[in-house]
Design an enzyme around this catalytic site. Structure first.
Site, PDB file in Angstrom:
ATOM      1  N   MET A   1      36.332  56.103  68.542  1.00 53.15           N
ATOM      2  CA  MET A   1      36.582  54.799  69.467  1.00 53.15           C
ATOM      3  C   MET A   1      35.975  54.332  70.592  1.00 53.15           C
ATOM      4  SD  MET A   1      40.486  55.913  70.462  1.00 53.15           S
ATOM      5  CE  MET A   1      40.790  55.707  68.618  1.00 53.15           C
TER       6      MET A   1
ATOM      7  N   SER B   1      32.612  55.206  70.450  1.00 54.29           N
ATOM      8  CA  SER B   1      31.292  55.702  69.850  1.00 54.29           C
ATOM      9  C   SER B   1      30.599  54.429  69.839  1.00 54.29           C
ATOM     10  CB  SER B   1      31.419  56.179  68.567  1.00 54.29           C
ATOM     11  OG  SER B   1      32.294  54.994  67.669  1.00 54.29           O
TER      12      SER B   1
ATOM     13  N   ASP C   1      36.644  44.346  61.997  1.00 55.24           N
ATOM     14  CA  ASP C   1      36.742  45.297  62.781  1.00 55.24           C
ATOM     15  C   ASP C   1      37.877  46.053  62.596  1.00 55.24           C
ATOM     16  OD1 ASP C   1      35.556  46.825  65.116  1.00 55.24           O
ATOM     17  OD2 ASP C   1      36.706  45.380  66.506  1.00 55.24           O
ATOM     18  N   GLU C   2      38.107  47.537  63.153  1.00 55.77           N
ATOM     19  CA  GLU C   2      39.170  48.144  63.143  1.00 55.77           C
ATOM     20  C   GLU C   2      39.845  48.334  61.748  1.00 55.77           C
ATOM     21  OE1 GLU C   2      39.932  50.025  65.689  1.00 55.77           O
ATOM     22  OE2 GLU C   2      39.380  48.888  67.355  1.00 55.77           O
TER      23      GLU C   2
END
Ligand SMILES: [Zn+2]
Length: 168
Positions: free
Chosen positions: A1, A3, A71-72
């Site tokens: 996270m 990264s 995303d996520e």
């Protein structure tokens, strides 16, 4: 996270927009740490995204969409890989960012299945805060067994394999 996953997603989507491709971006509705309708990275680079409560909502995208960003991905339901396959089979380019492991070092949500069906996988590593090695793990600094714990800067730190298992 930490990264640079989201930065990398934003970079690729912005390139698609520069190429005048029609881009749609989605994120799980549970992830509202920074903004309701934008994918925001830790260095506050951002791009507009639609929050959705279930992956099937992604299939309702505009008919002329050429690129889909997600995303996520780790916070999505298990139908996400099937949704992405449907899109990719229609010729839509699907670009996904997500954490592959949870705080206990176990595969996280639909991400392992997505990695299996993807043409290309890029692992972007953070730097271990204890020793400076490439960090694949998210060490949880607070005591909780919940799989999902938002509010990352305070709760997690990136660690390499050795430091992750050192547990201190
Ligand atoms: Zn380390």
């Amino acid at each position: 996270m930490f990264s640079g996953k989201t930065e990398e997603l934003i970079r690729r989507l912005k390139r698609a927009e520069i190429a005048r491709l029609k881009v749609e971006i989605y994120k799980p509705a549970t992830d509202t740490r920074y903004d309701e309708s934008a994918v925001v990275s830790h260095n506050y680079n951002s791009i507009e995204a639609t929050p959705v409560t279930h992956s099937s909502a992604i299939l309702l995208l505009k008919a002329d969409t050429q690129v889909v960003g997600i995303d996520e991905a780790q916070f999505f339901d298990d139908e996400l890989p099937e949704v992405c396959n449907k899109l990719a089979n229609k010729g839509v380019r699907v670009i996904i960012a997500g954490l592959d492991m949870d705080f206990s070092g176990k595969p996280f949500g639909p991400v392992p299945a997505l990695m299996a069906i993807a043409e290309l996988v890029t692992k972007v590593n953070a730097v271990c805060v204890r020793c400076g090695s490439p960090a694949m793990y998210s060490f949880r600094r607070v005591s909780s067994e919940a799989k999902i714990l938002l509010g990352e800067k305070e709760s997690y730190e990136p660690r390499c394999r050795a430091c992750f298992h050192a547990k201190d």
